[in-house]
Scaffold this motif. Structure first.
Motif, PDB file in Angstrom:
ATOM      1  N   GLY A  23       0.799  -1.228  -0.007  1.00 47.11           N
ATOM      2  CA  GLY A  23       0.280  -0.029  -0.061  1.00 47.11           C
ATOM      3  C   GLY A  23       0.883   1.312   0.001  1.00 47.11           C
ATOM      4  N   ILE A  24       0.269   2.381   0.348  1.00 50.05           N
ATOM      5  CA  ILE A  24       1.007   3.666   0.283  1.00 50.05           C
ATOM      6  C   ILE A  24       1.335   4.313   1.799  1.00 50.05           C
ATOM      7  N   GLY A  25       2.487   4.444   2.086  1.00 50.03           N
ATOM      8  CA  GLY A  25       2.694   5.090   3.339  1.00 50.03           C
ATOM      9  C   GLY A  25       3.292   4.124   4.368  1.00 50.03           C
ATOM     10  N   ARG A  82      12.317  -3.500  -0.466  1.00 54.50           N
ATOM     11  CA  ARG A  82      11.475  -2.771  -1.225  1.00 54.50           C
ATOM     12  C   ARG A  82      11.628  -2.472  -2.478  1.00 54.50           C
ATOM     13  N   THR A 136       8.551   2.961  -6.438  1.00 59.88           N
ATOM     14  CA  THR A 136       8.656   3.913  -7.360  1.00 59.88           C
ATOM     15  C   THR A 136       8.910   5.292  -6.333  1.00 59.88           C
ATOM     16  N   PHE A 154       2.439  12.604  -0.125  1.00 57.56           N
ATOM     17  CA  PHE A 154       2.770  12.968  -1.464  1.00 57.56           C
ATOM     18  C   PHE A 154       2.925  14.307  -1.866  1.00 57.56           C
ATOM     19  N   GLU A 192      10.245   9.001  -1.496  1.00 57.60           N
ATOM     20  CA  GLU A 192       9.146   8.145  -1.445  1.00 57.60           C
ATOM     21  C   GLU A 192       8.457   8.176  -0.302  1.00 57.60           C
ATOM     22  N   MET A 193       7.707   7.074   0.198  1.00 50.08           N
ATOM     23  CA  MET A 193       7.117   7.216   1.464  1.00 50.08           C
ATOM     24  C   MET A 193       7.036   6.134   2.157  1.00 50.08           C
ATOM     25  N   GLU A 194       7.686   5.117   2.013  1.00 48.37           N
ATOM     26  CA  GLU A 194       7.947   3.997   2.966  1.00 48.37           C
ATOM     27  C   GLU A 194       9.203   3.609   3.550  1.00 48.37           C
TER      28      GLU A 194
END
Ligand code: R2B
Ligand code: URA
Length: 289
Positions: free
Chosen positions: A89-91, A118, A121, A190, A226-228
């Motif tokens: 998922g996102i985050g 991971r 993108t 984002f 990115e976010m993770e």
């Protein structure tokens, strides 16, 4: 894998441990399902987790009619030989749920040594779109090397380390692919969290201020956003699990905010990160045969 001294002892007192988000539980035959896992590859989208599972199967000589394990309401989990391909998922909240539940499953399954990678993108910083960034370091949205988590109403700080050997292994198979190494920055948003000007609300900064921020990040070696990654790096460090972050860049954030590539271009870009990881997996598995 999570060694006994790092594992949460509280879990021994549970009659059954339910991995709610995957629709699996410790009462499933986890050793049979996951006992031979050596790599966990994680990407944001369920579709990418599936296509990657199929590519792994084709490359490593397993049947390509892959099917998800457990429920797919939240995440999609595939297993191909010794490799898990799972969406996160996102985050970071979403990523952390995957990390906790998969790590417990693999511990119950008595996996020996597992690497977490991971494959995602990102937005690039001063690199052309389509560049694959293998992280040698992770920083937070505040450009710090610690992960902040609120527990019992208080902020705790955790170190974030990635495994240098996996990163070197990934770089060593780059060949024709545009691959660089650098710092990956992870944010909780984002839009404004990544200094974008194109969110729904007027930002509290202007073009000059955000360029200053980008220059500060660049000077620290940041090559993508990115976010993770911070959640993964902090979890892996605490758990003693070797981890890597490989993200392709979809745009250069010094040039703009919007992701304007066509679906074909985006597929080609994210395919590059997957291709690099596939080469790495193949080489590692051949060496250990
Ligand atoms: C990269 O892409 C997603 C946002 O579009 C997010 O999951 C990330 O880290
Ligand atoms: N993912 C992000 O988090 N940021 C980008 O700019 C592109 C993809």
């Amino acid at each position: 894998m999570l060694s006994p001294d790092r594992f949460n002892n509280h879990l021994h007192s549970l009659p059954v441990d339910v991995f709610y988000h995957f629709g699996l539980a410790s009462t499933d035959d986890l050793a049979a399902m996951f006992g031979d896992v050596r790599f966990v590859c994680m990407g944001g989208s369920p579709l990418r987790a599936e296509t990657f599972a199929r590519e792994i199967a084709a490359e490593l000589g397993y049947p390509t009619d892959v099917a998800p394990l457990g429920k797919t309401e939240r995440y999609s989990l595939f297993k191909v030989g010794p490799v898990i391909s799972v969406s996160h998922g996102i985050g970071m909240p979403s990523m952390l749920i995957v990390l906790h539940e998969i790590s417990k499953m693999l511990r119950y399954a008595q996996c020996q040594s597992v690497q977490y990678i991971r494959v995602g993108t990102s937005g690039g910083l001063g690199v052309p779109p389509g560049t694959v960034v293998v992280a040698n370091q992770v920083v937070s949205a505040t450009l710090e090397k610690t992960f902040r988590q609120v527990e019992l109403g208080q902020e705790r700080h955790y170190p974030m380390e990635l495994d240098a050997t996996i990163a070197e292994g990934l770089l060593s198979v780059a060949k024709d692919l545009p691959v660089v190494t650098g710092t990956t920055m992870g944010t909780d948003d984002f839009y404004e969290g990544q200094a974008r000007m194109d969110g729904a609300l007027p930002p509290n900064y202007d073009e000059a201020k955000r360029q200053q921020f980008f220059q500060r990040a660049l000077a620290m070696g940041v090559r993508n956003i990115e976010m993770e990654a911070p959640a993964l790096a902090a979890f892996a460090t605490r758990a003693g699990i070797p981890a890597a972050v490989v993200c392709v860049t979809l745009l250069d954030r010094l040039q703009g905010d919007q992701v304007t590539s066509t679906p074909e271009e985006l597929a080609e870009f994210s395919g590059r990160a997957q291709k690099l990881v596939l080469r790495y997996l193949k080489k590692e598995l051949e060496h250990s045969e």
